[in-house]
Design an enzyme around this catalytic site. Structure first.
Site, PDB file in Angstrom:
ATOM      1  N   LYS A   1      -0.910 -12.339   5.586  1.00  8.78           N
ATOM      2  CA  LYS A   1      -2.322 -11.930   5.510  1.00  8.78           C
ATOM      3  C   LYS A   1      -3.031 -12.668   4.383  1.00  8.78           C
ATOM      4  CE  LYS A   1      -3.511  -7.972   3.201  1.00  8.78           C
ATOM      5  NZ  LYS A   1      -4.569  -8.250   2.213  1.00  8.78           N
ATOM      6  N   ASN A   2      -2.393 -12.712   3.204  1.00  6.84           N
ATOM      7  CA  ASN A   2      -3.078 -13.287   2.040  1.00  6.84           C
ATOM      8  C   ASN A   2      -3.128 -14.811   2.057  1.00  6.84           C
ATOM      9  OD1 ASN A   2      -3.608 -10.758   1.177  1.00  6.84           O
ATOM     10  ND2 ASN A   2      -2.165 -10.762  -0.550  1.00  6.84           N
TER      11      ASN A   2
ATOM     12  N   CYS B   1      -9.467  -2.748  -1.118  1.00  3.31           N
ATOM     13  CA  CYS B   1      -8.665  -1.603  -1.543  1.00  3.31           C
ATOM     14  C   CYS B   1      -9.237  -1.001  -2.822  1.00  3.31           C
ATOM     15  CB  CYS B   1      -7.236  -2.053  -1.813  1.00  3.31           C
ATOM     16  SG  CYS B   1      -6.273  -2.255  -0.330  1.00  3.31           S
TER      17      CYS B   1
ATOM     18  N   ARG C   1     -11.794  -4.734 -10.245  1.00  3.21           N
ATOM     19  CA  ARG C   1     -11.670  -6.056  -9.611  1.00  3.21           C
ATOM     20  C   ARG C   1     -12.938  -6.906  -9.689  1.00  3.21           C
ATOM     21  NH1 ARG C   1      -8.372  -5.318  -4.057  1.00  3.21           N
ATOM     22  NH2 ARG C   1      -7.247  -7.114  -4.713  1.00  3.21           N
TER      23      ARG C   1
ATOM     24  N   ASP D   1       1.717  -6.189  -5.339  1.00  2.00           N
ATOM     25  CA  ASP D   1       1.652  -5.696  -3.958  1.00  2.00           C
ATOM     26  C   ASP D   1       2.967  -5.068  -3.483  1.00  2.00           C
ATOM     27  OD1 ASP D   1      -0.967  -6.440  -3.765  1.00  2.00           O
ATOM     28  OD2 ASP D   1      -0.636  -8.204  -2.520  1.00  2.00           O
TER      29      ASP D   1
ATOM     30  N   ARG E   1      -4.361  -2.643   8.001  1.00  2.00           N
ATOM     31  CA  ARG E   1      -5.063  -3.786   7.399  1.00  2.00           C
ATOM     32  C   ARG E   1      -4.120  -4.953   7.168  1.00  2.00           C
ATOM     33  NH1 ARG E   1      -8.785  -2.182   2.443  1.00  2.00           N
ATOM     34  NH2 ARG E   1      -8.861  -4.441   2.532  1.00  2.00           N
TER      35      ARG E   1
END
Ligand code: UD1
Length: 413
Positions: free
Chosen positions: A21-22, A114, A119, A302, A394
């Site tokens: 995903k990232n 999230c 952030r 993560d 997600r």
């Protein structure tokens, strides 16, 4: 949405990891840099990717998606991403670098995603300014303007993954050479550099702390397969160890999983690495461990929540310090509902192992917190219901199906 799990079960068998995903989120943003046709293969069906695809489409690009293959072409027509879509993923901010490079101006809403701390995006903006962009912030919206970006030295106060990626994408079409100092070393940053280079870009030394980007006049066609998801792989590794079972995790790059592997070994699990798979099993009691999250190659933030769920059943007290994000302990309240014994002081949690967790109704507060609750539920006695389970979708493709195949009693309800 809700997921129901009956535990405990020992996981066994094999599972296939999807593409990262990232890696895909910045790659989708970077596809806006190309004047040609971009084909991205093995695209996982996960919600964050669908949102990013919708954003790119809304920026005016043609996006076709069939059987995991994405084809993207066209020129951005619009420099302001949709508010409702962009507030759902922080990665929407990654559209700014490529838009600025391609259109001379970009707008973005201050990011969502999230709920794990404030952030900020100051490092992204500092980078754009160093490349000659004028930045304006009004009403929660940032505008960056630069008719043609100019290469420069950019020093990052912290090796932010997103800032490194955004600046790299902006610099790919700048005039001259950019150096990003104290750059993030994450494999997804290296994959983005490889993707840009596959379109004709000139990015070198990604994966080291100084990345060099020689700007080019334009970028063209490519067909690209992103790297496997190291966090999805790590989640199945920890789930296997937590359940006391034996699982082979396929489609992994073991090198990307060194920190997770090291901590699993320390906790008494067995981990065997193959060229593109990892086998995890555990026969003995879980030994307590000390973990501090750090930028890559340190232990990934993560994976923090999933490891905490695992350590809830250790034979002693473990300590976890979260140093990357503030306020990333929201899963603790939910684990306590399942009988865990955890206390916190600032960014440090002490996890006192209990013989067994018990099933409860809990809530997924964010993506990785949701994954942690799945691991806890598989080891717990009785029925667990995880509310707000859409957070898990997600980032994990077909997780209910994949865990079911490994023997978990898990269902969407
Ligand atoms: C990416 C990952 C996310 C992962 C994180 C850290 C994606 C889409 N997401 O997020 O899953 O948890 O890396 O490995 O790839 N910061 C600033 N100013 C900035 C930018 C960041 O202070 O301009 C701070 C953040 O608040 C945070 C830390 O730096 O405390 C790390 O953030 P960063 O590395 O940028 O993470 P993301 O790119 O958002």
């Amino acid at each position: 949405m809700r997921i129901m799990v009956w535990g405990p079960t020992r996981l066994s068998g094999q599972v296939m990891v999807s593409a990262a995903k990232n890696a895909i989120l910045p790659i989708l943003a970077a596809s806006m840099l190309s004047s040609g046709t971009v084909v991205i293969k093995k695209v996982p069906a996960i919600r964050d990717v669908h949102i990013m695809m919708a954003l790119i489409q809304q920026m005016g690009l043609e996006v076709e998606h069939a059987e995991g293959i994405l084809t993207i072409k066209g020129t951005p027509q619009n420099i302001l991403p949709d508010y409702d879509l962009s507030r759902q993923i922080r990665a929407s901010f990654l559209l700014m670098g490529p838009l600025l490079a391609r259109c001379g101006q970009a707008k973005a809403f201050l990011p969502g995603g999230c709920a794990i701390g404030t952030r900020p995006v100051d490092l992204h903006l500092k980078g754009f300014e160093a490349l000659g962009a004028a930045i304006q912030i009004t009403g929660g919206c940032v505008t960056a303007t630069a008719p043609r970006l100019q290469g420069n030295y950019v020093y990052l106060d912290f090796p932010s993954v997103g800032a490194t990626e955004n600046i790299m994408m902006a610099a790919a079409l700048a005039q001259g050479t950019t150096y990003i100092e104290n750059a993030a070393l994450e494999p997804e940053v290296v994959d983005l550099a490889a993707f840009i280079n596959s379109m004709g870009g000139r990015v070198s030394s990604a994966g080291s702390n100084v990345i060099r980007i020689e700007g080019v006049a334009g970028l063209g066609d490519t067909a690209y397969s992103p790297i496997p998801d190291r966090i999805e792989a790590g989640t199945y590794m920890v789930a296997a160890a937590a359940s006391g079972g034996e699982v082979i995790i396929n489609n992994v790059i073991p090198e990307h999983l060194k920190a997770t592997t090291a901590k699993l070994l320390e906790s008494g699990a067995q981990v065997k690495e193959g060229p593109d798979f990892i086998k995890v099993s555990r026969g003995q009691e879980i030994k307590p461990v000390y973990i501090k999250t750090l930028p890559y190659p340190g232990f990934p933030t993560d994976m923090q929540a999933q490891f905490m769920a695992y350590l809830c059943s250790a034979g002693g007290s473990s300590i976890i310090t979260e140093s990357v994000f503030e306020n990333r302990f929201m899963h603790i309240g939910q684990l306590l509902r399942m009988g865990a014994q955890i206390t916190t002081e600032g960014r440090t949690a002490v996890i006192r192992g209990v013989p067994q967790l018990s099933g409860a109704t809990v809530k997924a507060t964010d993506l990785r917190a949701g994954a942690a609750l799945l691991i806890a539920a598989i080891t717990a006695h009785g029925q667990t219901i995880i509310e707000d389970s859409e957070h898990i979708d997600r980032g994990y493709e077909n997780i209910v199906y994949k865990l079911n195949r490994l023997g978990a009693n898990i269902y969407h309800i």
